[in-house]
Design a protein around this motif. Sequence first.
Motif, PDB file in Angstrom:
ATOM      1  N   TYR A 142      46.200  -1.736  15.017  1.00 54.44           N
ATOM      2  CA  TYR A 142      45.749  -2.857  14.181  1.00 54.44           C
ATOM      3  C   TYR A 142      44.253  -2.681  13.960  1.00 54.44           C
ATOM      4  CZ  TYR A 142      45.268  -7.648  12.430  1.00 54.44           C
ATOM      5  OH  TYR A 142      45.021  -8.757  11.648  1.00 54.44           O
ATOM      6  N   TRP A 143      43.852  -2.744  12.705  1.00 54.53           N
ATOM      7  CA  TRP A 143      42.454  -2.532  12.346  1.00 54.53           C
ATOM      8  C   TRP A 143      41.757  -3.857  12.065  1.00 54.53           C
ATOM      9  CZ3 TRP A 143      46.336   0.771  11.474  1.00 54.53           C
ATOM     10  CH2 TRP A 143      46.122   2.131  11.716  1.00 54.53           C
ATOM     11  N   VAL A 144      40.544  -3.978  12.554  1.00 56.41           N
ATOM     12  CA  VAL A 144      39.710  -5.148  12.276  1.00 56.41           C
ATOM     13  C   VAL A 144      38.794  -4.797  11.111  1.00 56.41           C
ATOM     14  CG1 VAL A 144      37.934  -6.714  13.142  1.00 56.41           C
ATOM     15  CG2 VAL A 144      39.789  -5.940  14.652  1.00 56.41           C
ATOM     16  N   GLY A 145      38.970  -5.463  10.000  1.00 59.27           N
ATOM     17  CA  GLY A 145      38.146  -5.194   8.835  1.00 59.27           C
ATOM     18  C   GLY A 145      36.779  -5.839   8.937  1.00 59.27           C
ATOM     19  N   PRO A 146      35.828  -5.396   8.143  1.00 59.71           N
ATOM     20  CA  PRO A 146      34.498  -6.009   8.142  1.00 59.71           C
ATOM     21  C   PRO A 146      34.563  -7.413   7.553  1.00 59.71           C
ATOM     22  CG  PRO A 146      34.691  -4.467   6.326  1.00 59.71           C
ATOM     23  CD  PRO A 146      35.947  -4.311   7.143  1.00 59.71           C
ATOM     24  N   PRO A 147      33.674  -8.291   7.980  1.00 59.56           N
ATOM     25  CA  PRO A 147      33.678  -9.644   7.406  1.00 59.56           C
ATOM     26  C   PRO A 147      33.246  -9.612   5.953  1.00 59.56           C
ATOM     27  CG  PRO A 147      31.746  -9.325   8.799  1.00 59.56           C
ATOM     28  CD  PRO A 147      32.614  -8.108   8.986  1.00 59.56           C
ATOM     29  N   ALA A 148      33.771 -10.540   5.191  1.00 57.83           N
ATOM     30  CA  ALA A 148      33.366 -10.650   3.788  1.00 57.83           C
ATOM     31  C   ALA A 148      31.917 -11.113   3.706  1.00 57.83           C
ATOM     32  CB  ALA A 148      34.267 -11.644   3.067  1.00 57.83           C
ATOM     33  N   ASP A 149      31.182 -10.568   2.750  1.00 56.24           N
ATOM     34  CA  ASP A 149      29.786 -10.982   2.600  1.00 56.24           C
ATOM     35  C   ASP A 149      29.710 -12.344   1.920  1.00 56.24           C
ATOM     36  OD1 ASP A 149      29.406 -10.676  -0.400  1.00 56.24           O
ATOM     37  OD2 ASP A 149      30.024  -8.641   0.117  1.00 56.24           O
ATOM     38  N   ALA A 150      28.524 -12.926   1.979  1.00 57.18           N
ATOM     39  CA  ALA A 150      28.339 -14.296   1.488  1.00 57.18           C
ATOM     40  C   ALA A 150      28.644 -14.421  -0.003  1.00 57.18           C
ATOM     41  CB  ALA A 150      26.907 -14.755   1.777  1.00 57.18           C
ATOM     42  N   ASP A 151      28.274 -13.408  -0.794  1.00 55.06           N
ATOM     43  CA  ASP A 151      28.534 -13.487  -2.237  1.00 55.06           C
ATOM     44  C   ASP A 151      30.029 -13.452  -2.536  1.00 55.06           C
ATOM     45  OD1 ASP A 151      25.917 -13.744  -3.159  1.00 55.06           O
ATOM     46  OD2 ASP A 151      25.577 -11.581  -3.114  1.00 55.06           O
ATOM     47  N   THR A 152      30.782 -12.632  -1.788  1.00 53.21           N
ATOM     48  CA  THR A 152      32.228 -12.582  -2.004  1.00 53.21           C
ATOM     49  C   THR A 152      32.878 -13.901  -1.617  1.00 53.21           C
ATOM     50  OG1 THR A 152      32.292 -10.192  -1.635  1.00 53.21           O
ATOM     51  CG2 THR A 152      34.367 -11.391  -1.376  1.00 53.21           C
ATOM     52  N   LEU A 153      32.458 -14.472  -0.506  1.00 51.92           N
ATOM     53  CA  LEU A 153      32.983 -15.776  -0.111  1.00 51.92           C
ATOM     54  C   LEU A 153      32.703 -16.814  -1.189  1.00 51.92           C
ATOM     55  CD1 LEU A 153      31.951 -15.898   3.658  1.00 51.92           C
ATOM     56  CD2 LEU A 153      34.254 -15.606   2.737  1.00 51.92           C
ATOM     57  N   ARG A 154      31.502 -16.754  -1.729  1.00 49.98           N
ATOM     58  CA  ARG A 154      31.158 -17.725  -2.768  1.00 49.98           C
ATOM     59  C   ARG A 154      31.992 -17.517  -4.025  1.00 49.98           C
ATOM     60  NH1 ARG A 154      25.282 -20.062  -4.362  1.00 49.98           N
ATOM     61  NH2 ARG A 154      25.949 -21.281  -6.147  1.00 49.98           N
ATOM     62  N   ALA A 155      32.279 -16.264  -4.347  1.00 52.32           N
ATOM     63  CA  ALA A 155      33.094 -15.990  -5.532  1.00 52.32           C
ATOM     64  C   ALA A 155      34.479 -16.607  -5.403  1.00 52.32           C
ATOM     65  CB  ALA A 155      33.214 -14.482  -5.745  1.00 52.32           C
ATOM     66  N   PHE A 156      34.995 -16.704  -4.178  1.00 55.77           N
ATOM     67  CA  PHE A 156      36.325 -17.258  -3.970  1.00 55.77           C
ATOM     68  C   PHE A 156      36.314 -18.771  -3.746  1.00 55.77           C
ATOM     69  CE2 PHE A 156      37.559 -12.874  -3.326  1.00 55.77           C
ATOM     70  CZ  PHE A 156      38.855 -12.864  -3.817  1.00 55.77           C
ATOM     71  N   SER A 157      35.143 -19.362  -3.668  1.00 58.62           N
ATOM     72  CA  SER A 157      35.089 -20.814  -3.525  1.00 58.62           C
ATOM     73  C   SER A 157      35.333 -21.454  -4.881  1.00 58.62           C
ATOM     74  CB  SER A 157      33.722 -21.257  -2.987  1.00 58.62           C
ATOM     75  OG  SER A 157      32.717 -21.076  -3.959  1.00 58.62           O
ATOM     76  N   ASN A 158      35.987 -22.585  -4.869  1.00 59.88           N
ATOM     77  CA  ASN A 158      36.281 -23.286  -6.129  1.00 59.88           C
ATOM     78  C   ASN A 158      35.305 -24.450  -6.314  1.00 59.88           C
ATOM     79  OD1 ASN A 158      38.529 -21.753  -7.028  1.00 59.88           O
ATOM     80  ND2 ASN A 158      39.769 -22.713  -5.449  1.00 59.88           N
ATOM     81  N   ARG A 159      34.071 -24.094  -6.531  1.00 61.82           N
ATOM     82  CA  ARG A 159      33.064 -25.131  -6.736  1.00 61.82           C
ATOM     83  C   ARG A 159      33.379 -25.907  -8.010  1.00 61.82           C
ATOM     84  NH1 ARG A 159      27.652 -23.986  -4.351  1.00 61.82           N
ATOM     85  NH2 ARG A 159      28.050 -22.526  -2.674  1.00 61.82           N
ATOM     86  N   PHE A 160      33.178 -27.203  -7.952  1.00 59.00           N
ATOM     87  CA  PHE A 160      33.427 -27.990  -9.160  1.00 59.00           C
ATOM     88  C   PHE A 160      32.487 -27.569 -10.271  1.00 59.00           C
ATOM     89  CE2 PHE A 160      32.655 -31.650 -11.933  1.00 59.00           C
ATOM     90  CZ  PHE A 160      33.941 -31.801 -12.426  1.00 59.00           C
ATOM     91  N   VAL A 161      31.209 -27.371  -9.922  1.00 61.73           N
ATOM     92  CA  VAL A 161      30.252 -26.945 -10.938  1.00 61.73           C
ATOM     93  C   VAL A 161      29.296 -25.933 -10.327  1.00 61.73           C
ATOM     94  CG1 VAL A 161      28.589 -28.824 -10.490  1.00 61.73           C
ATOM     95  CG2 VAL A 161      28.664 -27.738 -12.755  1.00 61.73           C
ATOM     96  N   GLN A 162      29.018 -24.893 -11.084  1.00 62.69           N
ATOM     97  CA  GLN A 162      28.045 -23.886 -10.678  1.00 62.69           C
ATOM     98  C   GLN A 162      26.653 -24.423 -10.971  1.00 62.69           C
ATOM     99  OE1 GLN A 162      26.327 -21.394  -9.192  1.00 62.69           O
ATOM    100  NE2 GLN A 162      27.899 -19.902  -9.779  1.00 62.69           N
ATOM    101  N   ASP A 163      25.779 -24.408  -9.961  1.00 64.07           N
ATOM    102  CA  ASP A 163      24.425 -24.917 -10.198  1.00 64.07           C
ATOM    103  C   ASP A 163      23.350 -23.946  -9.750  1.00 64.07           C
ATOM    104  OD1 ASP A 163      24.766 -25.160  -7.484  1.00 64.07           O
ATOM    105  OD2 ASP A 163      23.932 -27.180  -7.342  1.00 64.07           O
TER     106      ASP A 163
END
Length: 308
Positions: A71-92
Amino acid sequence: MRGRTTALTAIAVAVLTVLTGCSEGSAPENQAPPAKGEGPSRALTRSEQTRVEQAEQRLIQGCMKRKGFRYWVGPPADADTLRAFSNRFVQDDVGWAREHGYGGRLKKAFFADKKRDPNLAYRERLSPSERQRFSDALDGGPKTPMLSVRLPAGGAVRSLDGGCRHSARQQLFGDTEAFFRADKTAANLVAVYTPKLRRDPRFTKGLDAWSRCMRDAVGRDFDDPGAARAHADERVKGLSASEAHAVEVELAVAEADCARSTGLPSTLSRLDRAYGDPVRDRYADEIAASNRMKHAALRKAKRLGRRD
């Protein structure tokens, strides 16, 4: 495969527990409520949450090895990738929008990495019987108990509670059922009060102002930011990567500029406090329990890190 891949699990957890957002078609959500004070009552920071997630993956890895699997442990997602997957109501964030648009390139890179996930490739190389054994080892067999919790706004969330995932979470959080119940309740409070928030004249007025600004900026009427993003999704079909990114950037920057010029994020923050604080007070015990168990998990994750 019943078990989700490492990075995708991390994304899901992060979106639920850290990022600003709302589910598709739901009402707007302001940033996660600011933690009051320090210590175990506050929410984990993004980096702390990542540390817990990585510790969980390492525990799963050790458990799977003991059961005869890799079983392989992958690297954590970076902050920009996490933000890309967030469903913010509005980008500011104009700067982020200018660089990443709506995060389309980040999402594509993420899913490209998923196709190269060594856990998926390894599982596919197993025989059918070993593949089933792998899944059972990871998530539990047919008789594995199912965790379930009714959400405050209705509906329920369920999850298998077996195999190496259960073992890892038990080591980190202790009572997996208690943690699941507290954490899912605490993470799903927004839907309780957003119907009232959406009807508030301050929200509708702010959204109308944002819509008028977008019409002036890009020449189109959008009822809300979600409509602008849906329009971007349609426009990028069939375009090259660079052309699609340019379309995203144009709309995302306009959305962010209009959000800032109309004060829509500030309006959402005020309304979130007005409607959300009473709900969070009502579920204060669940929020506190979730945070306490996460801090306990963080302490254990740090000890595990020192032993590595």
